[in-house]
Design a protein around this motif. Structure first.
Motif, PDB file in Angstrom:
ATOM      1  N   GLY A  58       0.809  -1.220   0.000  1.00 48.65           N
ATOM      2  CA  GLY A  58       0.000   0.000   0.000  1.00 48.65           C
ATOM      3  C   GLY A  58       0.833   1.255   0.000  1.00 48.65           C
ATOM      4  O   GLY A  58       0.315   2.348   0.191  1.00 48.65           O
ATOM      5  N   LEU A  59       2.156   1.110  -0.233  1.00 43.62           N
ATOM      6  CA  LEU A  59       3.059   2.258  -0.273  1.00 43.62           C
ATOM      7  C   LEU A  59       3.371   2.611  -1.719  1.00 43.62           C
ATOM      8  O   LEU A  59       3.775   1.748  -2.503  1.00 43.62           O
ATOM      9  N   GLN A  60       3.181   3.872  -2.056  1.00 40.54           N
ATOM     10  CA  GLN A  60       3.467   4.339  -3.408  1.00 40.54           C
ATOM     11  C   GLN A  60       4.556   5.400  -3.339  1.00 40.54           C
ATOM     12  O   GLN A  60       4.401   6.524  -3.785  1.00 40.54           O
ATOM     13  N   THR A  61       5.692   5.017  -2.763  1.00 41.52           N
ATOM     14  CA  THR A  61       6.786   5.967  -2.563  1.00 41.52           C
ATOM     15  C   THR A  61       7.656   6.068  -3.817  1.00 41.52           C
ATOM     16  O   THR A  61       7.607   5.203  -4.690  1.00 41.52           O
ATOM     17  N   ARG A  62       8.449   7.113  -3.871  1.00 38.91           N
ATOM     18  CA  ARG A  62       9.301   7.360  -5.027  1.00 38.91           C
ATOM     19  C   ARG A  62      10.297   6.225  -5.220  1.00 38.91           C
ATOM     20  O   ARG A  62      10.882   5.725  -4.270  1.00 38.91           O
ATOM     21  N   SER A 220       5.861 -14.013   1.842  1.00 33.81           N
ATOM     22  CA  SER A 220       5.363 -12.759   1.274  1.00 33.81           C
ATOM     23  C   SER A 220       3.922 -12.460   1.662  1.00 33.81           C
ATOM     24  O   SER A 220       3.580 -11.319   1.990  1.00 33.81           O
ATOM     25  N   VAL A 221       3.055 -13.466   1.605  1.00 35.48           N
ATOM     26  CA  VAL A 221       1.643 -13.246   1.966  1.00 35.48           C
ATOM     27  C   VAL A 221       1.532 -12.934   3.459  1.00 35.48           C
ATOM     28  O   VAL A 221       0.797 -12.031   3.865  1.00 35.48           O
ATOM     29  N   ALA A 222       2.275 -13.680   4.287  1.00 34.68           N
ATOM     30  CA  ALA A 222       2.274 -13.422   5.728  1.00 34.68           C
ATOM     31  C   ALA A 222       2.748 -12.004   6.023  1.00 34.68           C
ATOM     32  O   ALA A 222       2.141 -11.279   6.834  1.00 34.68           O
ATOM     33  N   GLU A 223       3.822 -11.585   5.353  1.00 39.32           N
ATOM     34  CA  GLU A 223       4.360 -10.238   5.573  1.00 39.32           C
ATOM     35  C   GLU A 223       3.395  -9.163   5.099  1.00 39.32           C
ATOM     36  O   GLU A 223       3.276  -8.095   5.709  1.00 39.32           O
ATOM     37  N   LYS A 224       2.675  -9.460   4.034  1.00 39.31           N
ATOM     38  CA  LYS A 224       1.668  -8.518   3.540  1.00 39.31           C
ATOM     39  C   LYS A 224       0.544  -8.345   4.563  1.00 39.31           C
ATOM     40  O   LYS A 224       0.095  -7.223   4.838  1.00 39.31           O
ATOM     41  N   LEU A 225       0.100  -9.444   5.161  1.00 39.25           N
ATOM     42  CA  LEU A 225      -0.943  -9.371   6.187  1.00 39.25           C
ATOM     43  C   LEU A 225      -0.446  -8.619   7.427  1.00 39.25           C
ATOM     44  O   LEU A 225      -1.207  -7.882   8.060  1.00 39.25           O
ATOM     45  N   LEU A 226       0.820  -8.800   7.763  1.00 38.80           N
ATOM     46  CA  LEU A 226       1.383  -8.075   8.907  1.00 38.80           C
ATOM     47  C   LEU A 226       1.435  -6.569   8.635  1.00 38.80           C
ATOM     48  O   LEU A 226       1.092  -5.754   9.501  1.00 38.80           O
ATOM     49  N   ILE A 227       1.861  -6.200   7.423  1.00 44.26           N
ATOM     50  CA  ILE A 227       1.900  -4.782   7.056  1.00 44.26           C
ATOM     51  C   ILE A 227       0.487  -4.187   7.082  1.00 44.26           C
ATOM     52  O   ILE A 227       0.270  -3.066   7.545  1.00 44.26           O
ATOM     53  N   TYR A 228      -0.495  -4.965   6.598  1.00 46.21           N
ATOM     54  CA  TYR A 228      -1.885  -4.507   6.608  1.00 46.21           C
ATOM     55  C   TYR A 228      -2.376  -4.252   8.037  1.00 46.21           C
ATOM     56  O   TYR A 228      -3.274  -3.439   8.246  1.00 46.21           O
ATOM     57  N   SER A 229      -1.799  -4.946   9.001  1.00 48.33           N
ATOM     58  CA  SER A 229      -2.234  -4.783  10.389  1.00 48.33           C
ATOM     59  C   SER A 229      -1.542  -3.607  11.081  1.00 48.33           C
ATOM     60  O   SER A 229      -1.871  -3.277  12.215  1.00 48.33           O
ATOM     61  N   PHE A 230      -0.586  -2.975  10.394  1.00 45.11           N
ATOM     62  CA  PHE A 230       0.122  -1.824  10.968  1.00 45.11           C
ATOM     63  C   PHE A 230      -0.846  -0.672  11.246  1.00 45.11           C
ATOM     64  O   PHE A 230      -1.787  -0.440  10.474  1.00 45.11           O
ATOM     65  N   THR A 231      -0.598   0.060  12.305  1.00 41.33           N
ATOM     66  CA  THR A 231      -1.221   1.363  12.464  1.00 41.33           C
ATOM     67  C   THR A 231      -0.562   2.304  11.457  1.00 41.33           C
ATOM     68  O   THR A 231       0.498   1.996  10.892  1.00 41.33           O
TER      69      THR A 231
END
Length: 525
Positions: A58-62, A220-231
């Motif tokens: 979900g990051l659209q950084t340069r 990768s999927v596990a890490e994606k779910l963890l990132i999604y759970s970030f505040t």
């Protein structure tokens, strides 16, 4: 007093990153929703597609490239060769005895398709899957360069990794289930991660004698779910670490190849697990960043960066050592002397005075423009991986009709509108006969072309006029052209045209700010 000033600076930095670099919570959620819709749209009976990397988070950084993983459904991996499996699929068992932690060899257990043997090596009567031969099967004119586990385009913007799936959680990572038992990650996130299992990507340990036969275990999927759970504070802290890496540390030619974004992500996972959730607040962004930065220094000093799921796998092993370690440690020590203001060395972050004066709301204009760029990039993958126009049409209609979410419905319609516009099948061959069959075709094409009018203000209507022109209905074609010209204004002639200050003020009105993303696109393009 100093603590109060730090909190003020934290809030200023938080708002600047939120509005100018990473985006608001709404912006990030929309990127993730777009990714999930597109992944579902592309996936079929042979492949499951997963957007990974920064865009997947979900990051659209340069400087972010687009990473796509394709999970081949025809092949499955199991940890135990005795595990029940589908006889119609190819099955491999994983062997970890003679490999570095985090890697495995894949031994063929069952296959009705003997052609799989051409991608295997026979070792004492057992067939082991070659990661190199597997990757080469997916080389195309577009994705022609091997880059680690991926096939990349020549410009290095897009990475595509073909991978395999193990549906069950594997023994080397079972300690994580019991170890991470604090407030983060939540129990439901942990259960979803374990339920998914793991992936295997085609790359071995560099320099290993068995490098071609080794496969990296991917979470990768596990890490994606963890990132999604970030505040949002955790996500912004991760973004700051990535900016520091890309814009500051990597500018030093002696440090450029030593660290990568994955190390930053791993470090954030450990910090999120260790620190109380109450710490991750906007007013603590700077202190959280400095804790993460000092942990990075500690990891480099001791050449130790444990993998989050398999700690026995030291990500720094054979990478951060010797003179390279001393050089990197010296660079980090210098940056640490600046304190949190080392991040101001990046041209993405202004000086302290500008930070304090730049707290403003994100305009609906910038929100829509940013996501339109992402949509255009994503459509590249839809076209490069899609093989069946009819399959896409059927799948989209099912999703639009069955989904209860209006946002998801609009996104599916928008993706398909874009796809139809570029499809060679959108216009029929010249046919002026008028029987029942052609009448049915006529209605189908008209429906499809009317969908296309949603994707922007002009070209969708021009495509419709071309259809009528080909059917020799010239008056209708001219009428539609006149209508499309009335919709055309200078800023709509080219994608990403610069808007005037008046447009910016208009798009910031309350009526526009409450629109969902596809409605905004229809106004802007």
């Amino acid at each position: 007093m100093a603590e109060s000033a730090t909190q003020t600076e934290s809030i200023a930095l938080y708002h600047y990153l939120r509005q100018n670099v990473v985006g608001t919570e709404k912006h990030v959620r929309t990127i993730r929703l777009m990714n999930n819709v597109r992944d579902n749209l592309q996936s079929n009976t042979t492949w499951t597609f997963i957007t990974s990397g920064s865009f997947g988070d979900g990051l659209q950084t340069r400087g972010s490239d687009i990473d796509l993983m394709g999970v081949l459904k025809l092949i499955e991996v199991c940890e135990d060769a005795q595990t029940y499996f589908n006889a119609n699929r190819i099955h491999f068992s994983m062997e970890v005895e003679d490999t570095q932690p985090g890697f495995a060899k894949l031994r063929l257990v069952h296959s009705n398709d003997k052609s799989i043997l051409k991608d295997c090596y026979d070792i004492n009567g057992n067939f082991y899957f070659s990661n190199l031969l597997f990757k080469q099967n997916f080389a195309t004119d577009i994705f022609s360069t091997i880059h680690g586990p991926c096939m990349s385009d020549k410009a290095g913007v897009y990475d595509f990794a073909s991978c395999l799936h193990c549906k069950l959680w594997i023994t080397p990572a079972k300690q994580w289930i019991g170890r991470s038992n604090k407030s983060w990650p939540r129990y439901d996130i942990k259960q979803a991660i374990v339920k998914h299992g793991v992936l295997f990507v085609p790359v071995g340990v560099k320099g290993s004698t068995q490098e071609e036969l080794e496969w990296r275990i991917s979470f990768s999927v596990a890490e994606k779910l963890l990132i999604y759970s970030f505040t949002h504070t955790q996500l912004l802290c991760y973004a700051v670490m990535k900016i520091l890496l890309k814009d500051v540390i990597a500018l030093d030619i002696d440090c450029k190849e030593l660290l990568c974004s994955y190390f930053m992500k791993t470090l954030l996972f450990w910090m999120c697990e260790e620190l109380p959730s109450s710490i991750w607040k906007p007013e603590n962004l700077i202190s959280c960043f400095m804790r993460c930065f000092r942990r990075l220094i500690y990891c480099v000093e001791y050449s130790l960066c444990p993998h989050y799921f398999i700690p026995e796998n030291n990500l720094f092993e054979n990478k951060i050592q010797g003179q390279a370690q001393k050089t990197l440690l010296n660079k980090l020590s210098i940056l640490n002397s600046y304190g949190w203001q080392c991040i101001l060395l990046s041209d993405q972050v202004p000086n302290l005075n500008e930070l304090a004066s730049d707290i403003r709301e994100e305009t609906s204009y910038s929100y829509a423009k940013s996501l339109e760029r992402l949509l255009s990039l994503q459509m590249y993958f839809v076209h490069s991986t899609c093989t069946s126009f009819d399959f896409l049409l059927e799948k989209t209609l099912c999703k639009v009709l069955s989904s209860k979410s209006s946002k998801i419905k609009y996104l599916y319609a928008e993706y398909m509108s874009k796809f139809y516009c570029k499809s060679e099948r959108i216009l029929p061959e010249d046919n002026t006969s008028y029987n029942k069959s052609t009448y049915k075709e006529y209605n189908t094409y008209i429906s499809t072309l009317l969908l296309n009018t949603h994707h922007d203000a002009v070209s969708g209507w021009l495509m419709l006029s071309l259809y009528f022109y080909k059917r020799k209905q010239y008056n209708t074609a001219l009428y539609i052209i006149q209508y499309s010209l009335s919709k055309c204004s200078p800023e709509k002639l080219h994608q990403f045209m610069q808007y005037s200050d008046i447009h910016h003020e208009l798009f910031n009105l309350h009526v526009f700010r409450n629109m969902h993303i596809v409605q905004l696109w229809n106004f802007y393009y």
